[in-house]
Design a protein around this motif. Structure first.
Motif, PDB file in Angstrom:
ATOM      1  N   LEU A  17       9.379  21.964  26.799  1.00 53.40           N
ATOM      2  CA  LEU A  17       8.132  21.582  27.360  1.00 53.40           C
ATOM      3  C   LEU A  17       8.685  20.517  28.392  1.00 53.40           C
ATOM      4  CD1 LEU A  17       4.919  21.353  26.900  1.00 53.40           C
ATOM      5  CD2 LEU A  17       5.332  19.694  25.229  1.00 53.40           C
ATOM      6  N   ILE A  18       7.921  20.423  29.588  1.00 51.29           N
ATOM      7  CA  ILE A  18       8.429  19.394  30.460  1.00 51.29           C
ATOM      8  C   ILE A  18       6.813  18.781  31.071  1.00 51.29           C
ATOM      9  CG2 ILE A  18      10.423  20.484  31.228  1.00 51.29           C
ATOM     10  CD1 ILE A  18       9.086  21.568  33.788  1.00 51.29           C
ATOM     11  N   ARG A  19       7.060  17.717  31.723  1.00 51.85           N
ATOM     12  CA  ARG A  19       5.894  17.073  32.422  1.00 51.85           C
ATOM     13  C   ARG A  19       5.703  17.376  33.931  1.00 51.85           C
ATOM     14  NH1 ARG A  19       2.716  11.938  30.722  1.00 51.85           N
ATOM     15  NH2 ARG A  19       4.051  12.033  28.882  1.00 51.85           N
ATOM     16  N   GLY A  49     -10.778  17.127  17.155  1.00 51.34           N
ATOM     17  CA  GLY A  49     -11.675  18.225  17.148  1.00 51.34           C
ATOM     18  C   GLY A  49     -11.538  19.046  18.743  1.00 51.34           C
ATOM     19  N   LYS A  50     -10.317  18.995  19.035  1.00 54.80           N
ATOM     20  CA  LYS A  50     -10.102  19.617  20.243  1.00 54.80           C
ATOM     21  C   LYS A  50      -8.760  20.994  20.056  1.00 54.80           C
ATOM     22  CE  LYS A  50     -12.192  17.031  22.959  1.00 54.80           C
ATOM     23  NZ  LYS A  50     -13.299  17.444  24.171  1.00 54.80           N
ATOM     24  N   VAL A  51      -7.704  20.439  19.467  1.00 58.69           N
ATOM     25  CA  VAL A  51      -6.717  21.589  19.321  1.00 58.69           C
ATOM     26  C   VAL A  51      -6.310  21.693  17.856  1.00 58.69           C
ATOM     27  CG1 VAL A  51      -5.728  21.153  21.566  1.00 58.69           C
ATOM     28  CG2 VAL A  51      -4.874  19.802  19.719  1.00 58.69           C
ATOM     29  N   PRO A  52      -5.821  22.838  17.574  1.00 58.97           N
ATOM     30  CA  PRO A  52      -5.751  23.405  16.020  1.00 58.97           C
ATOM     31  C   PRO A  52      -4.194  22.597  15.674  1.00 58.97           C
ATOM     32  CG  PRO A  52      -5.569  25.119  17.158  1.00 58.97           C
ATOM     33  CD  PRO A  52      -5.948  24.293  18.134  1.00 58.97           C
ATOM     34  N   GLU A 106      -2.927  16.111  23.060  1.00 51.72           N
ATOM     35  CA  GLU A 106      -3.926  17.175  23.313  1.00 51.72           C
ATOM     36  C   GLU A 106      -3.538  18.126  24.278  1.00 51.72           C
ATOM     37  OE1 GLU A 106      -8.456  18.239  24.778  1.00 51.72           O
ATOM     38  OE2 GLU A 106      -8.007  16.335  23.874  1.00 51.72           O
ATOM     39  N   ALA A 107      -3.001  17.528  25.619  1.00 51.74           N
ATOM     40  CA  ALA A 107      -2.730  18.023  26.664  1.00 51.74           C
ATOM     41  C   ALA A 107      -1.465  18.957  26.477  1.00 51.74           C
ATOM     42  CB  ALA A 107      -2.410  16.981  27.804  1.00 51.74           C
ATOM     43  N   CYS A 108      -0.481  18.292  25.838  1.00 48.21           N
ATOM     44  CA  CYS A 108       0.873  19.064  25.308  1.00 48.21           C
ATOM     45  C   CYS A 108       0.552  20.115  24.247  1.00 48.21           C
ATOM     46  CB  CYS A 108       1.719  18.203  24.406  1.00 48.21           C
ATOM     47  SG  CYS A 108       2.623  16.875  25.423  1.00 48.21           S
ATOM     48  N   ALA A 109      -0.560  19.986  23.208  1.00 49.45           N
ATOM     49  CA  ALA A 109      -0.816  21.112  22.637  1.00 49.45           C
ATOM     50  C   ALA A 109      -1.346  22.203  23.314  1.00 49.45           C
ATOM     51  CB  ALA A 109      -1.680  20.632  21.423  1.00 49.45           C
ATOM     52  N   ASP A 110      -2.489  21.989  24.219  1.00 51.63           N
ATOM     53  CA  ASP A 110      -2.882  22.883  24.892  1.00 51.63           C
ATOM     54  C   ASP A 110      -2.036  23.877  25.715  1.00 51.63           C
ATOM     55  OD1 ASP A 110      -5.596  22.174  24.653  1.00 51.63           O
ATOM     56  OD2 ASP A 110      -5.815  20.958  26.439  1.00 51.63           O
ATOM     57  N   ASN A 121      -7.364  13.041  32.349  1.00 52.15           N
ATOM     58  CA  ASN A 121      -6.905  14.155  32.219  1.00 52.15           C
ATOM     59  C   ASN A 121      -5.894  15.077  33.094  1.00 52.15           C
ATOM     60  OD1 ASN A 121      -8.707  14.718  33.891  1.00 52.15           O
ATOM     61  ND2 ASN A 121     -10.065  16.167  32.683  1.00 52.15           N
ATOM     62  N   LYS A 122      -5.449  14.058  33.823  1.00 51.03           N
ATOM     63  CA  LYS A 122      -4.562  14.531  35.164  1.00 51.03           C
ATOM     64  C   LYS A 122      -3.015  14.769  34.618  1.00 51.03           C
ATOM     65  CE  LYS A 122      -7.373  12.183  38.562  1.00 51.03           C
ATOM     66  NZ  LYS A 122      -7.417  11.067  39.218  1.00 51.03           N
ATOM     67  N   THR A 123      -2.694  14.392  33.472  1.00 53.13           N
ATOM     68  CA  THR A 123      -1.290  14.491  32.716  1.00 53.13           C
ATOM     69  C   THR A 123      -1.211  16.014  32.778  1.00 53.13           C
ATOM     70  OG1 THR A 123      -1.473  12.482  31.933  1.00 53.13           O
ATOM     71  CG2 THR A 123       0.286  13.891  31.126  1.00 53.13           C
ATOM     72  N   LYS A 124      -0.186  16.602  33.286  1.00 55.60           N
ATOM     73  CA  LYS A 124       0.160  18.237  33.239  1.00 55.60           C
ATOM     74  C   LYS A 124       1.487  18.510  32.488  1.00 55.60           C
ATOM     75  CE  LYS A 124      -3.640  19.183  35.529  1.00 55.60           C
ATOM     76  NZ  LYS A 124      -4.771  19.044  34.821  1.00 55.60           N
ATOM     77  N   PHE A 125       1.620  19.229  31.564  1.00 56.33           N
ATOM     78  CA  PHE A 125       2.713  19.744  31.042  1.00 56.33           C
ATOM     79  C   PHE A 125       3.086  21.190  31.203  1.00 56.33           C
ATOM     80  CE2 PHE A 125       1.063  16.179  28.851  1.00 56.33           C
ATOM     81  CZ  PHE A 125       2.299  15.308  28.557  1.00 56.33           C
ATOM     82  N   LYS A 126       4.036  21.542  31.128  1.00 60.22           N
ATOM     83  CA  LYS A 126       4.448  22.988  31.367  1.00 60.22           C
ATOM     84  C   LYS A 126       5.390  23.482  30.317  1.00 60.22           C
ATOM     85  CE  LYS A 126       5.232  26.554  34.691  1.00 60.22           C
ATOM     86  NZ  LYS A 126       4.376  27.484  33.986  1.00 60.22           N
ATOM     87  N   LEU A 127       5.293  24.567  29.735  1.00 61.44           N
ATOM     88  CA  LEU A 127       6.452  25.395  28.985  1.00 61.44           C
ATOM     89  C   LEU A 127       7.392  26.104  30.070  1.00 61.44           C
ATOM     90  CD1 LEU A 127       4.593  26.834  25.987  1.00 61.44           C
ATOM     91  CD2 LEU A 127       6.499  25.374  25.866  1.00 61.44           C
TER      92      LEU A 127
END
Length: 179
Positions: free
Chosen positions: A102-104, A6-9, A154-158, A123-129
């Motif tokens: 994609l990196i953490r 229900g969060k990311v497509p 979800e965090a990666c998809a965001d 929800n502290k896990t962060k990823f960056k393109l």
């Protein structure tokens, strides 16, 4: 297209095995992650990859990308547990494997012993393109070892959704069965 939890497509989600506490899959994943047996990823990819190939579910995917490990965890473990899995899926499905976009950026403690709520609320896990244009107009298959709450995916998809016109699908070695 459906929403992942229900969060990311996401276009499609497939998992190979059910993950149960004290089950065979848990033992396999534990050996893969913590006992220096990345070849387990090859075994799973061979079996799962053939099933995926026959299903044609990911026939329009352009890239396979792994959920990345933080550099400190990578250094400690010596490998990302999904690398061999992803590279073999890449060969079987004839889809390019791309592990450097994609990196953490944040390190989290292992979620193995955390309760479900703690995992989801972490929800502290962060990823960056590294490049938000690389996957423009592309369909990516995000891979990981286990879906528990879906928070990591979800965090990666965001982060991936910062790319224009990206389509995301997900494939994992296992899915945690809810009790």
């Amino acid at each position: 297209m459906s929403n992942f939890y229900g969060k990311v497509p996401v276009q499609a989600v497939r998992s190979f095995l059910f993950y149960r506490k004290k089950g065979v899959t848990q033992k396999l994943i534990h050996q893969l992650k913590y006992k220096n047996q990345p070849e387990i990823g090859l075994f799973m990819a061979d079996w799962f990859g053939e099933k995926l190939k026959k299903s044609n579910v990911f026939v329009d995917v352009d890239y396979i990308i792994p959920v990345p490990l933080h550099s400190k965890k990578f250094t400690k473990r010596g490998y990302n547990q999904v690398t061999m899995f992803g590279e073999r899926l890449s060969d079987i499905l004839n889809i390019e494997y791309k592990s450097d976009i994609l990196i953490r950026t944040s390190k989290t403690k292992t979620q193995t012993l955390k309760q479900r709520f703690e995992r989801f609320s972490n929800n502290k896990t962060k990823f960056k393109l590294v490049d938000t244009t690389f996957f423009e107009n592309k369909h990516v298959l995000l891979i990981d070892d286990v879906i528990t709450t879906g928070a990591t995916i979800e965090a990666c998809a965001d982060e991936l959704l910062k790319t224009q016109n990206i389509t995301i699908s997900v494939a994992t070695m296992a899915y945690t069965q809810k009790d």
